[in-house]
Enzyme design. Sequence first.
Site, PDB file in Angstrom:
ATOM      1  N   LYS A 111      -0.313  -6.238  -0.218  1.00 26.06           N
ATOM      2  CA  LYS A 111       0.537  -5.428   0.092  1.00 26.06           C
ATOM      3  C   LYS A 111      -0.666  -4.552   1.231  1.00 26.06           C
ATOM      4  O   LYS A 111      -2.146  -4.588   1.240  1.00 26.06           O
ATOM      5  CB  LYS A 111       0.223  -4.851  -0.846  1.00 26.06           C
ATOM      6  CG  LYS A 111       1.457  -4.880  -1.455  1.00 26.06           C
ATOM      7  CD  LYS A 111       2.229  -5.203  -2.728  1.00 26.06           C
ATOM      8  CE  LYS A 111       4.009  -5.335  -3.480  1.00 26.06           C
ATOM      9  NZ  LYS A 111       4.124  -4.702  -4.368  1.00 26.06           N
ATOM     10  N   ARG A 128       2.273 -11.669  -9.555  1.00 26.32           N
ATOM     11  CA  ARG A 128       2.826 -12.126  -8.430  1.00 26.32           C
ATOM     12  C   ARG A 128       2.398 -12.395  -7.621  1.00 26.32           C
ATOM     13  O   ARG A 128       1.994 -11.271  -6.387  1.00 26.32           O
ATOM     14  CB  ARG A 128       4.657 -10.965  -8.343  1.00 26.32           C
ATOM     15  CG  ARG A 128       5.278 -11.548  -7.408  1.00 26.32           C
ATOM     16  CD  ARG A 128       6.650  -9.964  -7.579  1.00 26.32           C
ATOM     17  NE  ARG A 128       7.847 -10.005  -6.019  1.00 26.32           N
ATOM     18  CZ  ARG A 128       7.308  -9.919  -4.938  1.00 26.32           C
ATOM     19  NH1 ARG A 128       6.322  -9.638  -4.716  1.00 26.32           N
ATOM     20  NH2 ARG A 128       8.206 -10.297  -4.577  1.00 26.32           N
TER      21      ARG A 128
END
Length: 270
Positions: free
Chosen positions: A203, A239
Amino acid sequence: MGVLNATPDSFSDGGRFAAREAALAHALAMIEAGADIIDIGGESTRPGADPVPADEEIARTAPLIEAIRTRTDAVLSIDTMKPVVARAAFAAGATIWNDVAALREEGALAAAADLGAPVILMHMQGEPRTMQANPTYADVVAEVIAFLQARVRAAEAAGLTQIWVDPGIGFGKTLAHNLALIDALPRIIAETGRPLLFGASRKSLIAKIDPRAGDPMARLGGSLALALAAADAGADIVRVHDVRETAQALAVRAALNAAAARSDSRPSSA
Ligand code: YH5
């Protein structure tokens, strides 16, 4: 948990069939690399992404879930905000509903109850298309905890019992918000009383810390650092995109923790 994108940006030139074969191979590779869960998503929820119609989301995910299901025993989760997509995914073989909207869509709580679904409830401020425009909180940690507590209570009231919480790294948050939440993971776990899923793999917070990491593929080091930090804080599920590398980092961490526990229990260590 390994991330499997069933979105057009990951579709190869050969169309849907070739894309499905490539996605299936990627799922099997992630399982081989140590993933316990494969998370399948057909709507991009990246910042700025546009919504996808339900029928298109189902066409991307349900046949893929069916194909993975017939070849492995791995647990499959569906990453969707839409009850109709979750229902189709469960019919195809998914057994966990991962919802970045935390079952706030019309009919979502009822559908999850109907499916007897284990659920992942994530915090998001705003919606994917606009959420990074101007994230604003008076107290990000307190507000995320209060939101998750309210969604856990709503899920329990609907009859759900298997519930994970997720602070939603990057979903309507600045770098400072993300860092405050990561620092507060133990408090989020304690105050929600639920196991936590942590997702920060590749991210953009990593690029905000390391300006050389503009390309998401250049964010492996940061992704590993964040996965280890989440594990240390007590996260139950991480994740990630890079399953092999993350599983190795977590295995080394576990070996170090086991060595520390042995030395702590030896005479004279005090
Ligand atoms: C999550 O955190 N995230 S989809 C932007 C990127 C890279 C990756 C390149 N679904 C989560 O993975 N479900 C997504 O910049 C999720 N928790 C849960 N529970 C966004 C994503 C990504 C976005």
